[in-house]
Design an enzyme around this catalytic site. Structure first.
Site, short mmCIF file in Angstrom:
data_model
loop_
_atom_site.label_atom_id
_atom_site.label_comp_id
_atom_site.label_asym_id
_atom_site.label_seq_id
_atom_site.Cartn_x
_atom_site.Cartn_y
_atom_site.Cartn_z
CD GLU A 195 6.25 10.62 -5.74
OE1 GLU A 195 5.91 10.29 -4.59
OE2 GLU A 195 5.68 10.19 -6.77
CG ASN A 203 0.41 6.85 2.87
OD1 ASN A 203 -0.55 7.54 2.57
ND2 ASN A 203 0.28 5.71 3.53
CG ASP A 243 -6.64 4.84 -1.39
OD1 ASP A 243 -6.40 5.01 -0.18
OD2 ASP A 243 -5.85 4.28 -2.17
CG ASP A 290 0.39 8.40 -5.33
OD1 ASP A 290 1.02 8.52 -6.41
OD2 ASP A 290 0.89 7.92 -4.31
#
Length: 384
Positions: free
Chosen positions: A146, A236, A264, A290
């Site tokens: 990432e 996001n 979540d 994540d």
């Protein structure tokens, strides 16, 4: 709301016959069936239970539901283990903890760091991949890089000084350190040189996902032409959707690409998850955790990747109040989505099993309970 516990399974060193009340393959639901495992591979799945069993270990999973092993393609840590500072023994602890919470395979996900430090981390992960055994817990399938090729304006917690422009040479240095184990790269396609790097990565067999990006609607479609097949944590760390400027999020909902979601209830409202799952084809939705090293940690302030963060219940925020990762397991995400969509598990289980496997090009081995697939199972039992 139904609550489940994860049932731990022994490694399949011997030929094993698994008998269970329900098996989600996920192509079908098998009631009162059996799975015959030979040499760590599924040999046969059937709705029949043999009356006589010879030369095999019998594993009776009474009142249990057997799913393909859950696959998390985006997890940074677990139970105090931070991938960015972990040694091999720490990664083994993480593998066992992930398995204990229902995740059976994963990509170790890194964050931007000084290149020498990032190379060190990649080398540690590569050694763990080579030395891992079935009894170690969740299978470490590779590395998700990432960054460091992210847009500074959408970097989230990632430190701006460690971000770099897309560069083939930098990637090759990182891939050499990782001994070829980088399987997925998240990057911002609007950065100069990104499209060329995307084409290069795809030729090298590395999957590419767009994230931490301010890409416009048009820029995202150009990245698809270059080879992008996924979007990292949809909605996001990207530009906002607008009815005149749909941007990256709008393009991701429209395009035939994979989109992964953090379910979540903090990162995305349930209504947004419902919308995304209605607009995307079922085979293009992926759930991710994540997950952070702070999973299972008490509330308080912590130093994470050089930043101070605060954990309050299931929420982790930085000093500006921005959400940082998650402390929920992938299984919890899956159960949430089942509830939000008002669909039984069999209709959403592919989001955390077969879909991520196919995204990584591993759909013939992982993500399903079919002949010749890896014997990887998540077994859950409803709490009484």
């Amino acid at each position: 709301m139904r609550e489940y516990e994860v049932i731990d399974l022994p490694p399949f060193h011997q030929n094993t016959l698994i008998v269970a009340d329900r098996i989600l393959t996920p192509h079908e639901v098998i009631e009162h069936g059996s799975i015959y495992v030979q040499n760590g591979v599924v040999h046969r799945v059937t709705d029949k239970i043999p009356e006589k069993v010879k030369d095999v270990v019998l594993l009776d999973l009474d009142n249990c539901l057997v799913l393909p092993g859950l696959i998390d393609i985006h997890v940074h840590g677990m139970a105090g283990v931070d991938i960015m500072s972990a040694e091999e023994d720490d990664l083994m602890v993480m593998q066992k903890e992930l398995a204990r919470k229902g995740t059976r395979a994963f990509l170790a996900t890194t964050v931007p760091a000084p290149l020498p430090e990032l190379k060190r981390v990649l080398a540690v992960i590569a050694r763990r991949i080579k030395r891992q055994k079935p009894e170690d817990g969740a299978a470490l399938l590779g590395i998700h890089l990432e960054g460091p090729f992210l847009n500074p304006e959408r970097r989230g917690i990632h430190r701006a000084e460690y971000l770099l422009p897309p560069d083939k040479q930098v990637f090759e240095e990182l891939q050499d350190a990782a001994e070829g184990n980088i399987k997925l790269v998240t990057l911002a396609p609007e950065l100069p040189g990104a499209l060329s790097l995307i084409e290069y990565l795809r030729r090298r067999g590395v999957q590419v996902s767009v994230g931490h990006s301010r890409a416009s609607y048009e820029e995202f479609w150009k990245s698809i032409e270059a080879g992008v097949e996924g979007v990292t944590h949809l909605f996001n760390a990207m530009g906002l959707f607008h009815h005149r400027h749909p941007g990256l999020a709008g393009a991701a909902l429209e395009a035939e690409v994979y989109a992964d979601l953090i379910a979540d209830r903090l990162h995305l409202h349930p209504a947004v998850i419902r919308l995304a799952c209605r607009l995307k084809k079922e085979e293009k939705v992926i759930l991710i955790s994540d997950g952070l090293p702070l999973t299972d940690s008490p509330d308080g302030r912590y130093l994470l990747w050089g930043r101070e963060v605060t954990k309050t219940g299931t929420q982790v925020t930085d000093s500006n109040g921005n959400l940082v990762g998650s402390v929920k397991s992938l299984l919890e995400m899956l159960l949430n989505v089942s509830r939000y969509l008002e669909k039984p598990l069999e209709q959403v289980v592919s989001y955390a099993t077969l879909n991520p496997a196919r995204f990584l090009g591993l759909g013939d081995q992982w993500g399903s309970i079919t002949p010749h697939s890896i014997a990887s199972f998540t077994v859950i039992k409803e709490k009484s």
